[in-house]
Design an enzyme around this catalytic site. Structure first.
Site, short mmCIF file in Angstrom:
data_model
loop_
_atom_site.label_atom_id
_atom_site.label_comp_id
_atom_site.label_asym_id
_atom_site.label_seq_id
_atom_site.Cartn_x
_atom_site.Cartn_y
_atom_site.Cartn_z
N ASP A 102 0.79 -1.24 0.00
CA ASP A 102 0.00 0.00 0.00
C ASP A 102 0.82 1.28 0.00
O ASP A 102 0.27 2.38 -0.14
CB ASP A 102 -0.97 0.00 1.19
CG ASP A 102 -0.28 -0.27 2.53
OD1 ASP A 102 0.85 0.24 2.74
OD2 ASP A 102 -0.87 -0.99 3.36
N HIS A 117 6.32 -7.94 -1.51
CA HIS A 117 5.26 -8.32 -2.44
C HIS A 117 4.99 -7.24 -3.49
O HIS A 117 3.91 -7.18 -4.07
CB HIS A 117 3.97 -8.65 -1.68
CG HIS A 117 4.10 -9.85 -0.77
ND1 HIS A 117 3.19 -10.17 0.20
CD2 HIS A 117 5.06 -10.80 -0.69
CE1 HIS A 117 3.59 -11.26 0.85
NE2 HIS A 117 4.72 -11.65 0.32
N CYS A 125 2.73 -2.54 -17.97
CA CYS A 125 2.18 -3.20 -19.14
C CYS A 125 2.99 -4.47 -19.41
O CYS A 125 4.20 -4.40 -19.59
CB CYS A 125 2.24 -2.28 -20.37
SG CYS A 125 1.77 -3.12 -21.90
N CYS A 128 4.57 -4.23 -23.24
CA CYS A 128 5.70 -3.37 -23.61
C CYS A 128 6.54 -2.91 -22.42
O CYS A 128 7.59 -2.30 -22.60
CB CYS A 128 5.23 -2.17 -24.41
SG CYS A 128 4.42 -0.89 -23.41
N CYS A 149 -2.92 0.08 -22.10
CA CYS A 149 -1.63 0.75 -21.99
C CYS A 149 -1.64 2.01 -22.85
O CYS A 149 -2.02 1.98 -24.02
CB CYS A 149 -0.54 -0.21 -22.44
SG CYS A 149 1.09 0.55 -22.52
N SER A 192 0.68 -12.44 10.71
CA SER A 192 0.48 -13.73 11.36
C SER A 192 1.58 -14.70 10.96
O SER A 192 1.60 -15.84 11.41
CB SER A 192 -0.90 -14.28 11.01
OG SER A 192 -1.13 -14.12 9.63
N ALA A 217 -2.39 -8.66 16.54
CA ALA A 217 -3.71 -8.79 17.16
C ALA A 217 -3.89 -10.16 17.81
O ALA A 217 -4.51 -10.29 18.86
CB ALA A 217 -4.79 -8.54 16.12
#
Ligand SMILES: [Zn+2]
Length: 247
Positions: A102, A117, A125, A128, A149, A192, A217
């Site tokens: 994010d 990640h 794209c 290309c 694109c 986790s 948590a």
């Protein structure tokens, strides 16, 4: 008290490393995948987030991604992100390794962020290779599905996130392992720890002798290796730890 103990360990750290997961962004309004109300309770992850299904049906991918993208792009860093950036700024952390895509660690001012990640802030794209900002693509999803694109007109624009079936970025994984090996404190926040190889990073640090702090948590499989385990919200606990260090 565990918060005091965590503050004590972090205050003397000079090569501390944080590993963060979805829980670190939950208080910014980004849903976690596996937790209660998590994304994967409403969508089948392999259907919406694998490279094979993306290639076969980019429209379905983008229809789900459109909603997720709107939430993620509007999200702001929370107090937990801010506290981690402050710990880095004070010289206690050398890097933040994250499973999140994010961009909220960068938005909070953190300087060295390793994204295991990939990043949801850009789109590439597959025909290309041109990269565009996710915001630009997001802005035209209402009138263009799937998005095309701007450079070649191709219809395989994919966020620069790692989908199921895709390899993790080698540079990021290598950097994370190196940091873990050299860490003098390992701070795990909001994950986790069930997804490999991210789950192995804290163990690398522990084997190298670093004390482990877990803030999550719920219990994690690695709580038993930890010097300090705190169950709760990172957006509340990290600022408490920071205030003890700064006091
Ligand atoms: Zn293209």
């Amino acid at each position: 008290m565990s918060v005091e103990k965590a503050a004590e360990l972090l205050s003397s750290a000079r090569r501390g490393v944080a590993l963060t997961g979805a829980g670190a962004s939950a208080e910014s309004g980004i849903p976690t995948f596996r937790g209660e109300g998590g994304l994967w309770t409403s969508y089948d992850p392999v259907k919406v987030s694998s490279i094979d299904s993306f290639m076969a049906d980019p429209v379905s991918y983008w229809q789900v991604s459109k909603d997720r993208g709107r939430v993620a792009l509007a999200a702001k860093p929370n107090q937990g992100h801010m506290a981690l950036a402050a710990l880095e700024g004070a010289g206690h952390l050398v890097a933040i390794v994250t499973q999140n895509t994010d961009g909220l660690h960068q938005a909070s001012g953190a300087r060295r962020v390793i994204e295991l990640h990939g990043s949801g802030r850009n789109v590439r794209c597959l025909e290309c290779g041109t990269i565009e900002s996710r915001q630009d693509v997001q802005d035209r999803l209402n009138v263009e599905m799937p998005p095309r694109c701007r450079a070649c007109g191709g219809a395989l624009l994919k966020p620069t996130v790692v989908l199921f079936g895709e390899p993790m970025p080698v540079d990021a994984v290598m950097a994370a392992y190196d940091l873990a090996r050299q860490a003098d404190v390992m701070l795990v926040v909001g994950t986790s720890l069930v997804v490999y190889p991210a789950a192995e990073i804290p163990l690398v640090a522990v084997r190298a002798g670093a004390p482990l702090i877990v803030i999550n948590a719920k219990p994690t499989p690695f709580d038993r290796f930890a010097e300090v385990v705190i169950h709760g919200r990172s957006g509340e606990i990290l600022p408490e730890i920071l205030s003890l260090i700064s006091a």
